[in-house]
Design a protein around this motif. Structure first.
Motif, mmCIF file in Angstrom:
data_model
loop_
_atom_site.group_PDB
_atom_site.id
_atom_site.type_symbol
_atom_site.label_atom_id
_atom_site.label_comp_id
_atom_site.label_asym_id
_atom_site.label_seq_id
_atom_site.Cartn_x
_atom_site.Cartn_y
_atom_site.Cartn_z
ATOM 1 N N ALA A 1 36.042 37.813 40.809
ATOM 2 C CA ALA A 1 37.561 38.351 40.900
ATOM 3 C C ALA A 1 38.461 37.644 41.791
ATOM 4 C CB ALA A 1 37.183 39.865 41.591
ATOM 5 N N ALA A 2 37.574 36.944 42.837
ATOM 6 C CA ALA A 2 38.356 36.136 43.681
ATOM 7 C C ALA A 2 38.968 34.876 43.242
ATOM 8 C CB ALA A 2 37.502 35.709 44.809
ATOM 9 N N LEU A 3 38.164 34.323 41.988
ATOM 10 C CA LEU A 3 38.789 33.114 41.261
ATOM 11 C C LEU A 3 39.876 33.334 40.349
ATOM 12 C CD1 LEU A 3 35.182 31.390 40.243
ATOM 13 C CD2 LEU A 3 37.107 30.439 41.971
ATOM 14 N N LEU A 4 40.082 34.587 39.953
ATOM 15 C CA LEU A 4 40.982 35.080 39.016
ATOM 16 C C LEU A 4 42.037 36.111 39.867
ATOM 17 C CD1 LEU A 4 38.846 35.775 35.790
ATOM 18 C CD2 LEU A 4 40.199 33.871 36.324
ATOM 19 N N ASP A 5 41.948 36.114 41.114
ATOM 20 C CA ASP A 5 43.012 36.914 41.931
ATOM 21 C C ASP A 5 44.467 36.726 41.362
ATOM 22 O OD1 ASP A 5 44.373 38.433 43.656
ATOM 23 O OD2 ASP A 5 43.429 37.273 45.269
ATOM 24 N N PRO A 6 45.144 37.694 40.980
ATOM 25 C CA PRO A 6 46.519 37.480 40.458
ATOM 26 C C PRO A 6 47.332 37.157 41.639
ATOM 27 C CG PRO A 6 45.482 39.540 39.493
ATOM 28 C CD PRO A 6 44.401 38.875 40.473
#
Length: 285
Positions: A126-131
């Motif tokens: 989730a952190a790596l793909l945080d919008p």
């Protein structure tokens, strides 16, 4: 080498469509580089360029999950029938594909939604793909120094506005997201070549330094839709870099000569696989 008329300009493109990206046959991508090398060959690479493969359920699920997780991609369209076996439904499905969408049954759409929710429950993914700190589906084009050919990359996700080391996430779906299974996938699909390609692309395009790293976010397609964030070690990426260079040289030669070779015109000799040879020589020799 000269780009075809209308081909994307060199540099980073933040809003280039997937269709426009793949339409440039004068440039080489990571997936193309892997198709040029054994066990494939340039003739297969060129055939696939000229004859795009029809959609399959495997690709539909992967593309649909990318849309759900990354927020960019073809429209997901519900075709709410258990069976797609009438002319009317087949026509509806065909029209959706013709318009660029992905037709899905109810349980398939539910699966894609559940995968998106499961991914957000993994803190690292989730952190790596945080919008708030990145954007999806960005493309880059550059010239290869030694050969002058056009090369290209399409990042699943590219962090923006960050300082320090660049970490590039790449999202993949799988039946098995364990390290053992992914190790086999690296060998089968050349993901070490992809990691090296994307890291070099980021460096050449001025997005990151020598410490840039690609991490794979691998998610299973069955409940509980587990997620595993996996990196590829240094030596495997070095092998990937060397194989990329061989593929680039092959592409440059084929583009120059116009000859896209198959398996050759002479007999090719093979040995037994190592484990078979070791077993049988002890038994029979």
């Amino acid at each position: 080498m000269t780009a075809a008329a209308g081909a994307p300009e060199l540099g980073l493109h933040t809003d280039l469509s997937n269709e426009a990206y793949h339409a440039d046959k004068t440039s080489l991508s990571s997936s193309g580089a892997r198709k040029l090398l054994p066990p494939s060959c340039p003739a297969k690479f060129r055939h696939e360029q000229d004859h795009p493969q029809p959609a399959t359920k495997t690709f539909d699920y992967g593309n649909a999950a990318h849309k759900e997780v990354l927020g960019n991609g073809p429209e997901l369209v519900l075709v709410d029938h258990d069976l797609w076996n009438t002319d009317a439904i087949r026509a509806e499905v065909a029209a959706i594909r013709e318009a660029g969408g992905i037709p899905l049954k109810r349980h398939e759409l539910d699966m894609i939604k559940a995968m998106g929710e499961a991914l957000l429950s993994n803190p690292l993914a989730a952190a790596l793909l945080d919008p708030a700190s990145g954007a999806p589906e960005q493309s880059g084009f550059w010239l290869d120094g030694p050969t002058g050919i056009r090369r290209r990359v399409r990042f699943d996700w590219l962090p923006t506005g960050q300082s320090g080391r660049l970490i590039i996430p790449d999202y993949k779906t799988s039946d098995d997201a364990s390290e053992d299974a992914f190790q086999r996938a690296v060998a089968k699909y050349g993901y070490n070549m992809q990691a090296a390609w994307y890291e070099e692309a980021a460096q050449v395009l001025g997005l990151g330094g020598d410490d840039t790293e690609l991490l794979f976010i691998v998610q299973e397609k069955k409940p509980p839709y587990l997620v595993n964030v996996i990196g590829i070690d240094y030596f495997a990426r070095e092998i990937g870099r060397a194989k990329n260079r061989a593929a680039i040289e092959t592409f440059a030669d084929c583009m120059e000569t116009g000859v896209w070779t198959g398996y050759g015109d002479e007999p090719n000799y093979v040995s037994l696989p190592g484990w078979t040879e070791n077993r049988d020589k002890e038994t029979y020799l």
